[in-house]
Design a protein around this motif. Structure first.
Motif, PDB file in Angstrom:
ATOM      1  N   LEU A 160      -1.975   2.265   9.326  1.00  0.00           N
ATOM      2  CA  LEU A 160      -1.159   3.422   8.973  1.00  0.00           C
ATOM      3  C   LEU A 160      -2.002   4.687   9.053  1.00  0.00           C
ATOM      4  N   LYS A 161      -1.346   5.822   9.060  1.00  0.00           N
ATOM      5  CA  LYS A 161      -2.014   7.109   8.913  1.00  0.00           C
ATOM      6  C   LYS A 161      -1.116   8.020   8.078  1.00  0.00           C
ATOM      7  N   GLU A 162      -1.756   8.964   7.371  1.00  0.00           N
ATOM      8  CA  GLU A 162      -0.983   9.915   6.581  1.00  0.00           C
ATOM      9  C   GLU A 162      -0.360  10.951   7.503  1.00  0.00           C
ATOM     10  N   LEU A 178      -6.746   8.114   1.020  1.00  0.00           N
ATOM     11  CA  LEU A 178      -5.745   7.745   2.022  1.00  0.00           C
ATOM     12  C   LEU A 178      -6.346   7.727   3.421  1.00  0.00           C
ATOM     13  N   SER A 184      -5.920   3.993   4.765  1.00  0.00           N
ATOM     14  CA  SER A 184      -4.689   3.853   5.557  1.00  0.00           C
ATOM     15  C   SER A 184      -4.907   3.162   6.895  1.00  0.00           C
ATOM     16  N   LEU A 202       3.530   8.412   5.285  1.00  0.00           N
ATOM     17  CA  LEU A 202       2.713   7.501   6.074  1.00  0.00           C
ATOM     18  C   LEU A 202       3.531   7.051   7.282  1.00  0.00           C
ATOM     19  N   SER A 253       0.637   4.525  -2.534  1.00  0.00           N
ATOM     20  CA  SER A 253       0.565   5.914  -2.064  1.00  0.00           C
ATOM     21  C   SER A 253       1.667   6.753  -2.703  1.00  0.00           C
ATOM     22  N   TYR A 297       0.818  -1.213   0.000  1.00  0.00           N
ATOM     23  CA  TYR A 297       0.000   0.000   0.000  1.00  0.00           C
ATOM     24  C   TYR A 297       0.854   1.267   0.000  1.00  0.00           C
TER      25      TYR A 297
END
Length: 768
Positions: A260-262, A251, A255, A271, A203, A199
């Motif tokens: 995950l997070k941006e 996202l 995410s 990320l 991104s 992923y």
């Protein structure tokens, strides 16, 4: 078709309480990863986005089944009425891996032949319907609009052909393709170019190709760390993106399903994992080390505040994660994994999250479900505080863990401490230059281990692998073991719509050049523009003052100006301008408009000489009484001819039926005023036109009669040159002189035929 399904706009950042939160649970509906097999072939629609196929099959996991749209088709039949259908299909943006014979289906059947290519049109056949009637058979009903050979820049395309015997319409069913290797990208983990199921790679590709970010705007280090986290923990992504979506929303939605997070650090987008990780990118289940301790020495007095998460959001529930088990030689199976704490929510409530569009591993699904449940169990609040800028402000970033320890003194109770770990969500500057930190509670056990991370790591799936359980007589023509790839064929397409290039921009600054001329002194004046070479703007020399009138004739006298114009509006009974009533009379060469009457009118004069200027408005009612009124105009005195125009403003409405009789405009009491003569029949407005006019050259005897003079206006047919007095109107208001302000007009007189033909140098007779 439109390029790309991800739009790279930049929405507002999420608030702190939303950071790391999982998207809303699934609403009732089918799983996104489910494929409808036995449906009509889908046609591409102009304007829809080009799909993105992002997948990589590794071992027994990954890959994605797609149902591509057709842009072209061809239909033929033979003497036995068997139909051969060919479809041209758009597979994906960019180059994807080769498709094997066993991986192409129509309905659920391995049939037909195919050819794949990139950056051009696949196949060599020409589109069209070539079905003919065969004796003794019913002619197949195939589509007549079959598309045109086009260009497919930077797209992967597929040509598919199948022959179906007489009596069946299965030729029109949807074509499916199982993609083992999707869009080729630069992989962050190994720096190789090829298909990916990571992923973070998707991104990174979207940042560069959808948002068009330059490398300095992308946090490649953070993305690479995220890619390694996904790779080590087997959180893979095999997805078919068909719908257009804002990249930021995409996202934000997906995410968290990869834990995950941006992030945006120093303006760079990247990320980061939602859980603490070790140096080898596994999830950390040992003691947490915080980056900084905030106490009364650092937190500004009165700035610390926290918000409790409502108890209703922390009630026990079970999480159902939907995922897709992707078989090697058959269609995917939609599976559901359920996660709950022991002894709770046996009968619900249940919260369902659909990961089937991209998740093909049970371990991935259950760990995401565990994160959702553990987060809601252990995290109790969020916090915000303000601190002075210190050394830590260059090292503390989003995602870091910090400790807050403050003395808590409550009246009537013993002193205590507020002592918690927090994960930083955002760091911003206040107007005073201090730092405002927003953070989420980071719960730990007595060994300083993350409670959420422990629950995620210790949650495992059942490990059960299902078979397709397909029974009955199969419909495959091609073998499920045929791993060969057909030869590539293609056709040079033709662009049907050429680009329309703009002219080459001149060499100027991005915002254009400054105005030329005048003073370059900054901040000079906000008044009239005295820049040379800007004549006639009506602003430079200010106001010309009031208009004056000749006391003998009541004629309006223009200012000392050789080139100017009158602006004349008709007013309604309230003294307001009627929409659409403005008339502009240009004057020059010493010839000015002869305006005697200002009842129901407002007029002003604008000079266009030199730097120009405008007069004050002159409005009715008219208080001027002429002592020596001019003689009425006689059209026969003007050898060049004359034109008259009458306009109907707001208030008049059409009605059905035709009546006869002319519209009469009179000059009464030597003060020239156009009005409508009313009799027993309604007066007339033009039919299908906003105005009508006649002129002397179509018959003077029809146009002038009586003493005082009366001008009779007929509607002119401008196509044939003939006159007509059969008009249809409804006239509102009181049909009496002076009470009908919706009718206004003018007559223009010319001294010679040249002026008449060019409609210049006219003398105006104007009124209501």
């Amino acid at each position: 078709m439109r390029r790309r399904g991800l739009i790279g706009s930049d929405p507002l950042a999420l608030t702190a309480i939303q950071e790391g939160m999982i998207p809303a649970p699934l609403r009732d509906g089918a799983a996104e990863g489910e494929s409808q097999l036995d449906v009509p072939q889908r046609a591409a629609i102009i304007g829809e986005p080009v799909p993105i196929v992002f997948a990589r099959r590794v071992g027994d996991y990954g890959g994605v089944l797609i149902n591509p749209p057709a842009t072209e088709a061809r239909f033929t039949n033979d003497g036995s009425n068997a139909v051969t259908a060919s479809y041209h299909l758009v597979l994906s943006e960019g180059r994807i891996g080769s498709i094997q014979v066993r991986d192409v289906f129509q309905r659920s059947c391995r049939v037909g032949t195919h050819s794949q290519t990139y950056n051009r049109r696949a196949g060599t056949w020409a589109p069209g319907n070539f079905i003919t009637a065969q004796p003794g058979y019913t002619m197949p009903q195939c589509p007549y609009y079959c598309g045109n050979v086009g260009v497919y820049t930077r797209m992967s395309t597929l040509s598919f052909s199948v022959t179906i015997p007489n009596g069946s319409d299965l030729w029109n069913r949807q074509v499916h393709a199982f993609i083992r290797n999707g869009l080729e990208v630069t992989r962050l983990v190994d720096s190789a170019t090829g298909s990916s199921n990571n992923y973070a790679d998707l991104s990174y590709w979207a940042f560069r190709n959808c948002s068009k970010l330059r490398n300095p705007m992308i946090d490649t280090t953070a993305l690479t760390a995220a890619a390694n986290f996904l790779d080590v923990n087997n959180f893979t992504c095999d997805i078919y993106i068909r719908d257009s979506s804002n990249l930021g929303d995409f996202l934000a939605d997906l995410s968290p399903y990869f834990l995950l997070k941006e992030t945006r650090n120093d303006g760079k987008r990247g990320l980061r994992p939602l859980l603490p990780i070790n140096a080898n990118h596994t999830i950390k289940t040992t003691a947490i080390q915080w980056e900084f301790l905030f106490n009364e020495d650092y937190i500004l007095p009165g700035s610390f505040e926290f918000s409790m998460i409502p108890p209703a959001d922390r009630k026990p529930f079970a999480v159902q994660a939907i995922w897709r088990q992707q078989l090697t030689d058959d269609f995917g199976i939609i599976r559901t994994s359920e996660v709950r704490y022991p002894g709770e929510a046996e009968e619900g409530p249940f919260e369902q999250h659909d990961l089937s569009a991209f998740c093909t591993r049970e371990t991935h699904a259950v760990k995401v479900a565990a994160y959702i449940r553990a987060r809601r169990k252990w995290i109790t609040h969020t916090a915000r505080w303000v601190t002075r800028a210190e050394d830590f402000n260059t090292t503390l970033v989003q995602g870091d863990i910090c400790r807050v320890k403050l003395a808590r003194v409550v009246s009537g109770s013993s002193p205590s401490n507020h002592d918690c770990l927090y994960q930083v969500d955002a760091i911003t500057k206040t107007l005073e230059g201090d730092l405002a930190i927003e953070a989420t509670h980071f719960p730990v056990d007595r060994q300083n281990r993350s409670l959420v991370a422990l629950d995620v790591v210790n949650t495992t799936g059942s490990g059960i692998i299902l078979t397709s359980n397909k029974t009955g007589v199969g419909c495959d023509v091609n073998s499920s073991g045929d791993t060969s790839v057909p030869a590539e064929t293609f056709t040079a397409g033709v662009a049907l719509d050429n680009d329309a290039p703009l002219p080459t921009p001149p060499s100027l600054p991005p915002d254009g050049a400054p105005p030329s001329g005048g003073s370059s002194t900054p901040g000079e004046g906000n008044g009239a523009d005295s820049t040379p070479g800007n004549p006639g703007d009506g602003l430079d020399v200010g106001n010309l003052g009031d208009l004056t009138r000749d006391p003998q004739t009541c004629m309006v006298i223009p200012p000392d100006c050789q080139n100017g114009q009158y602006n004349v509006w008709t007013l309604d009974s309230n003294g307001d301008r009627i929409d659409g009533s403005l008339r502009v009379y240009s004057v020059g060469g010493g010839s000015f408009a002869n305006i005697y009457d200002i009842n129901n009118k407002e007029l002003s004069f604008r000079c266009l000489d030199g730097e120009g200027g405008s007069s004050n408005s002159l409005k009715g009612p008219d208080t001027c009484t002429p002592t020596n009124p001019p003689a009425p105009f006689n059209p026969d005195s003007y050898a060049g001819g004359w034109r008259a125009t009458i306009n109907w403003g707001g208030g008049a409405t059409s009605s059905s039926g035709a009546t006869s009789g002319p519209v009469v405009i009179t000059s009464a009491n030597n003060v020239h005023k156009l009005w409508t003569a009313f009799g027993s029949a309604p007066t007339f407005v033009p039919e299908g036109s906003a105005y009508w006019s006649v002129n002397k050259r179509v018959g003077p005897s029809l146009l002038y009669t009586g003493n005082p003079p009366v001008f009779i206006f007929y509607r002119e047919n401008r196509t044939t040159g003939s006159l007509s007095n059969s008009l249809t109107i409804t006239c509102p208001g009181n049909p009496a002189e002076g009470l009908e302000p919706f009718v206004f007009g003018s007559i223009r007189f010319y001294d010679n035929s040249t002026d008449y033909n060019s409609d210049t140098n006219a003398i105006y007779w104007d009124g209501n």
